[in-house]
Design a protein around this motif. Structure first.
Motif, PDB file in Angstrom:
ATOM      1  N   ASN A  72      30.004  73.193 -16.055  1.00 17.67           N
ATOM      2  CA  ASN A  72      29.224  72.037 -15.394  1.00 17.67           C
ATOM      3  C   ASN A  72      29.275  72.300 -13.920  1.00 17.67           C
ATOM      4  O   ASN A  72      28.179  71.728 -13.018  1.00 17.67           O
ATOM      5  CB  ASN A  72      29.714  70.716 -15.699  1.00 17.67           C
ATOM      6  CG  ASN A  72      29.563  70.300 -17.195  1.00 17.67           C
ATOM      7  OD1 ASN A  72      28.597  71.209 -17.695  1.00 17.67           O
ATOM      8  ND2 ASN A  72      30.569  69.585 -17.768  1.00 17.67           N
ATOM      9  N   ASP A  73      30.213  72.855 -13.154  1.00 12.32           N
ATOM     10  CA  ASP A  73      30.338  72.746 -11.546  1.00 12.32           C
ATOM     11  C   ASP A  73      29.845  74.220 -11.184  1.00 12.32           C
ATOM     12  O   ASP A  73      29.805  74.357 -10.050  1.00 12.32           O
ATOM     13  CB  ASP A  73      31.899  72.501 -11.276  1.00 12.32           C
ATOM     14  CG  ASP A  73      32.195  71.199 -11.576  1.00 12.32           C
ATOM     15  OD1 ASP A  73      31.188  70.197 -11.364  1.00 12.32           O
ATOM     16  OD2 ASP A  73      33.174  70.869 -11.828  1.00 12.32           O
ATOM     17  N   CYS A  74      29.713  75.194 -12.075  1.00 11.26           N
ATOM     18  CA  CYS A  74      29.593  76.539 -11.641  1.00 11.26           C
ATOM     19  C   CYS A  74      28.016  76.891 -10.925  1.00 11.26           C
ATOM     20  O   CYS A  74      27.037  76.354 -11.398  1.00 11.26           O
ATOM     21  CB  CYS A  74      29.398  77.470 -12.667  1.00 11.26           C
ATOM     22  SG  CYS A  74      28.968  79.226 -12.567  1.00 11.26           S
ATOM     23  N   ASP A  75      28.074  77.459  -9.863  1.00  7.34           N
ATOM     24  CA  ASP A  75      26.871  77.325  -8.990  1.00  7.34           C
ATOM     25  C   ASP A  75      26.088  78.830  -8.941  1.00  7.34           C
ATOM     26  O   ASP A  75      25.252  79.400  -8.557  1.00  7.34           O
ATOM     27  CB  ASP A  75      27.249  77.305  -7.487  1.00  7.34           C
ATOM     28  CG  ASP A  75      27.333  75.681  -7.187  1.00  7.34           C
ATOM     29  OD1 ASP A  75      26.563  75.117  -7.891  1.00  7.34           O
ATOM     30  OD2 ASP A  75      27.747  75.441  -6.150  1.00  7.34           O
ATOM     31  N   CYS A  76      27.004  79.701  -9.840  1.00  6.64           N
ATOM     32  CA  CYS A  76      26.722  81.194  -9.944  1.00  6.64           C
ATOM     33  C   CYS A  76      25.205  81.326 -10.291  1.00  6.64           C
ATOM     34  O   CYS A  76      24.561  82.507  -9.562  1.00  6.64           O
ATOM     35  CB  CYS A  76      27.516  81.802 -10.999  1.00  6.64           C
ATOM     36  SG  CYS A  76      29.253  82.147 -10.533  1.00  6.64           S
ATOM     37  N   PRO A  77      24.477  80.583 -11.130  1.00  9.43           N
ATOM     38  CA  PRO A  77      22.986  80.721 -11.551  1.00  9.43           C
ATOM     39  C   PRO A  77      22.260  80.727 -10.193  1.00  9.43           C
ATOM     40  O   PRO A  77      21.148  81.196 -10.186  1.00  9.43           O
ATOM     41  CB  PRO A  77      22.649  79.932 -12.316  1.00  9.43           C
ATOM     42  CG  PRO A  77      24.115  79.487 -13.143  1.00  9.43           C
ATOM     43  CD  PRO A  77      25.026  79.454 -12.093  1.00  9.43           C
ATOM     44  N   ASN A  78      22.727  80.207  -9.220  1.00 13.75           N
ATOM     45  CA  ASN A  78      22.027  80.038  -7.865  1.00 13.75           C
ATOM     46  C   ASN A  78      22.340  81.241  -6.963  1.00 13.75           C
ATOM     47  O   ASN A  78      21.633  81.412  -5.808  1.00 13.75           O
ATOM     48  CB  ASN A  78      22.085  78.687  -7.309  1.00 13.75           C
ATOM     49  CG  ASN A  78      21.964  77.637  -7.789  1.00 13.75           C
ATOM     50  OD1 ASN A  78      20.722  77.491  -8.721  1.00 13.75           O
ATOM     51  ND2 ASN A  78      22.434  76.423  -8.065  1.00 13.75           N
ATOM     52  N   PHE A  79      23.299  81.899  -7.304  1.00 18.84           N
ATOM     53  CA  PHE A  79      23.659  83.058  -6.390  1.00 18.84           C
ATOM     54  C   PHE A  79      22.899  84.316  -6.608  1.00 18.84           C
ATOM     55  O   PHE A  79      22.280  84.714  -7.498  1.00 18.84           O
ATOM     56  CB  PHE A  79      25.230  83.558  -6.545  1.00 18.84           C
ATOM     57  CG  PHE A  79      26.162  82.461  -6.380  1.00 18.84           C
ATOM     58  CD1 PHE A  79      25.704  81.274  -5.569  1.00 18.84           C
ATOM     59  CD2 PHE A  79      27.347  82.551  -7.025  1.00 18.84           C
ATOM     60  CE1 PHE A  79      26.898  80.362  -5.507  1.00 18.84           C
ATOM     61  CE2 PHE A  79      28.462  81.622  -6.672  1.00 18.84           C
ATOM     62  CZ  PHE A  79      28.136  80.301  -5.995  1.00 18.84           C
ATOM     63  N   ILE A  80      22.633  85.119  -5.453  1.00 13.20           N
ATOM     64  CA  ILE A  80      21.778  86.296  -5.367  1.00 13.20           C
ATOM     65  C   ILE A  80      22.802  87.532  -5.089  1.00 13.20           C
ATOM     66  O   ILE A  80      23.150  87.417  -3.899  1.00 13.20           O
ATOM     67  CB  ILE A  80      20.611  85.920  -4.291  1.00 13.20           C
ATOM     68  CG1 ILE A  80      19.723  84.639  -4.617  1.00 13.20           C
ATOM     69  CG2 ILE A  80      19.815  87.274  -4.374  1.00 13.20           C
ATOM     70  CD1 ILE A  80      18.805  84.468  -3.709  1.00 13.20           C
ATOM     71  N   TYR A  81      22.491  88.529  -5.790  1.00 11.98           N
ATOM     72  CA  TYR A  81      23.168  89.694  -5.398  1.00 11.98           C
ATOM     73  C   TYR A  81      22.092  90.662  -5.475  1.00 11.98           C
ATOM     74  O   TYR A  81      21.911  91.739  -6.477  1.00 11.98           O
ATOM     75  CB  TYR A  81      24.036  89.884  -6.560  1.00 11.98           C
ATOM     76  CG  TYR A  81      25.333  89.029  -6.566  1.00 11.98           C
ATOM     77  CD1 TYR A  81      26.488  88.659  -5.817  1.00 11.98           C
ATOM     78  CD2 TYR A  81      25.359  88.023  -7.752  1.00 11.98           C
ATOM     79  CE1 TYR A  81      27.213  87.782  -5.686  1.00 11.98           C
ATOM     80  CE2 TYR A  81      26.014  87.003  -7.879  1.00 11.98           C
ATOM     81  CZ  TYR A  81      27.316  86.844  -6.988  1.00 11.98           C
ATOM     82  OH  TYR A  81      28.235  85.674  -7.015  1.00 11.98           O
ATOM     83  N   GLY A  82      21.475  91.077  -4.257  1.00  8.82           N
ATOM     84  CA  GLY A  82      20.541  92.146  -4.219  1.00  8.82           C
ATOM     85  C   GLY A  82      19.490  91.608  -5.135  1.00  8.82           C
ATOM     86  O   GLY A  82      18.843  90.676  -5.055  1.00  8.82           O
TER      87      GLY A  82
END
Length: 253
Positions: free
Chosen positions: A215-225
């Motif tokens: 519920n708190d994870c922001d990873c879907p908004n992270f960009i890796y190249g």
């Protein structure tokens, strides 16, 4: 691959132990308290990054007393030597930590020394780290992620492994022992009596990339190249909902 196979000088090893146990571990506990509460400010991130990077300086110093250890090569091997877990999109966590520390200390980053990182991330500057709502993000034209959770969190974990003796220091520097976040390890008997624990863990797993719950994870908004992050659940591969539910029902009969 081991760096050396002799015993390091006792005085140097004791100095390193003091730094780890009296500075790095206590500061880790304090920093992760801020991290859990999303209260990390920019100076917190740069300060803790420097503490972690200085531990590397100690290790290079000790290694150079007994062998020739090129600092750049030494650091480039760290992610593999210590099996640094966490986000697979960032496989050069130690090199990035070292670069962030140097761009904080110096006005300009030595381009040649960090050419491989610059090729991946673009120009690295003091502003590569940016605060936002209690989190510190690494930002470039093609990357954006929570630097504290993705890079510093798994690196800090390797130092927390109960180092106490000179032999421990040598084993640690050579990668024979180290701490970890513990992801992928499940201490179950796989019997009906631990079914409830397995269900609780399975329904409340952390993201292995950032350490937060779903519920708190922001990873879907992270960009890796060219890639985007996602919630990477630390779930037991042997977890089968129907089987666990059946075991729970059996324990209640």
């Amino acid at each position: 691959m081991e760096i050396y196979n002799v015993k390091s000088e006792e005085s140097d090893a004791k100095y390193f132990l003091s730094y780890i146990n009296d500075v790095l571990i206590p500061s880790s506990e304090e920093f992760f308290g801020l991290l859990d509460d999303n209260k990390v400010l920019l100076h917190h991130a740069f300060s803790f990054n420097a503490i972690l990077a200085h531990a590397i300086d100690y290790m290079v110093f000790i290694a150079n007393k007994v062998t020739q250890a090129n600092r750049k090569d030494f650091i480039s091997q760290f992610d593999n030597r210590y099996h640094v877990d966490g986000c697979d999109h960032i496989n050069n966590k130690f090199k990035l930590l070292d670069a962030i520390n140097n761009l904080f200390k110096h006005v300009e980053l030595e381009q040649k020394r960090y050419s491989d990182l610059i090729e991946i991330y673009g120009d690295l500057t003091f502003h590569s780290l940016a605060p936002s709502e209690g989190k510190i993000f690494f930002k470039s034209s093609t990357y954006k992620f929570d630097y504290c959770r993705v890079v510093m969190r798994p690196i800090a974990a390797i130092f927390n492994c109960g180092l106490k003796t000179v032999n421990d220091v040598d084993d640690f520097i050579n990668g024979r022992i180290c701490g970890s976040t513990g992801y992928g390890h499940f201490d179950y008997d796989y019997q009906p009596h631990d079914a409830i624990d397995r269900m609780i863990d399975g329904c409340n797993s952390e993201c292995m990339d950032c350490g937060e719950g779903e519920n708190d994870c922001d990873c879907p908004n992270f960009i890796y190249g060219a890639s985007r992050g996602e919630f990477s659940s630390n779930t037991d591969p042997n977890f089968v909902l129907d089987d666990v539910m059946s075991n729970i029902s059996g324990t209640r009969e």
